[in-house]
Design an enzyme around this catalytic site. Sequence first.
Site, PDB file in Angstrom:
ATOM      1  NE  ARG A 107      -4.758  -5.700   7.639  1.00 60.40           N
ATOM      2  CZ  ARG A 107      -4.524  -5.698   6.409  1.00 60.40           C
ATOM      3  NH1 ARG A 107      -5.174  -5.135   5.586  1.00 60.40           N
ATOM      4  NH2 ARG A 107      -3.544  -6.505   6.063  1.00 60.40           N
ATOM      5  CG  HIS A 134      -7.738  -6.082   0.988  1.00 62.39           C
ATOM      6  ND1 HIS A 134      -8.199  -4.864   1.596  1.00 62.39           N
ATOM      7  CD2 HIS A 134      -6.496  -5.806   0.944  1.00 62.39           C
ATOM      8  CE1 HIS A 134      -7.405  -4.229   2.039  1.00 62.39           C
ATOM      9  NE2 HIS A 134      -6.106  -4.876   1.691  1.00 62.39           N
ATOM     10  CD  GLN A 137      -4.333  -2.627  -2.463  1.00 66.88           C
ATOM     11  OE1 GLN A 137      -3.908  -2.520  -1.158  1.00 66.88           O
ATOM     12  NE2 GLN A 137      -4.122  -1.561  -3.326  1.00 66.88           N
ATOM     13  CG  ASP A 225      -1.529 -10.051  -2.730  1.00 65.51           C
ATOM     14  OD1 ASP A 225      -0.555  -9.491  -2.221  1.00 65.51           O
ATOM     15  OD2 ASP A 225      -2.484 -10.168  -2.165  1.00 65.51           O
ATOM     16  CB  CYS A 266      -2.126  -4.836  -2.835  1.00 67.37           C
ATOM     17  SG  CYS A 266      -1.930  -6.369  -2.064  1.00 67.37           S
ATOM     18  NE  ARG A 294      -5.870   0.293   0.939  1.00 57.15           N
ATOM     19  CZ  ARG A 294      -5.494  -0.559   1.735  1.00 57.15           C
ATOM     20  NH1 ARG A 294      -4.425  -1.381   1.730  1.00 57.15           N
ATOM     21  NH2 ARG A 294      -6.179  -0.763   3.052  1.00 57.15           N
TER      22      ARG A 294
END
Length: 308
Positions: A107, A134, A137, A225, A266, A294
């Site tokens: 990450r 991402h 996700q 988001d 998310c 996830r």
Amino acid sequence: MTHFLDIHKTDPAALRSIIDNAAAMKRARNGRPRGMADDDTPLAGHMVALIFEKPSTRTRISFDVGVRQMGGETMVLSGKDMQLGHGETIADTARVLSRYVDLIMIRTFEEQTLLEMAEYSDVPVINGLTDRSHPCQIMADVLTYEEHRGPIAGKKVVWSGDGNNVCASFIHAAGQFGFDLTFTGPQTLDPEQVFVDAARARGVKVEIERDPARAVEGADLVVTDTWVSMHDPQSARERRHNQLRPYQVNAALMARAKPDALFMHCLPAHRDDEATSEVMDGPHSVIWDEAENRLHAQKAILRWCLGM
């Protein structure tokens, strides 16, 4: 080498297999305690390096728990631990890590860090997030939608807000899973045109609509988001709030979507900024299933990368 770097770089048949396997593994757990290992432990004897240049809650915990449930072990490393690209090149770090571990999840900030890690690694590399995408996700989001409403192909997804890295991966997914996507947000925060063009080239409808009320008409799924990053200075936060306030997902906006439309975020969320608490805690919201998924989606990705 089977890396999971981005949704648009992964074969659609492989993506479908990952989603189906994630759903099967979730069903197989049948509500057992999180700390309990799966009946099938394919990662027994395997070590997974989890590298975090950016802070994380869901990514760190879900990958760590997922590896442990499948019988493996994790080594969690921060950017400070590794000094990626500073004291040692990323290429050399990848070469060394490949001698110690069986898989790497990273990450990070720059997409180039991920790509260089994958290029020089002798073990699979998973994109846990970059500033540009991402994918893990959105695999969880597709799993969540299909869990509640069936196949996502042919549905209308609306993204409201900032055309950021999570939005980019949703656009990638539109092209690979065959759903339409409408982006509604200020022009200054549009998603990258190259991603929009690539999805359109696969035959799906990707539209940009400045009016959020018009955008969500007929939507099967509404997604947003956070408007600000933890790394943004205060001046940038205020500017973004001013730009994005018209795109808040509230009850009035959700009322214009289909009656059975779902809402996703998310997380982490700044409640009553990008979405109201009324929506987040309301009947359209599946954000907690989304967060849990996830774990299941990433377990399936881990298995796919290792050919299991």
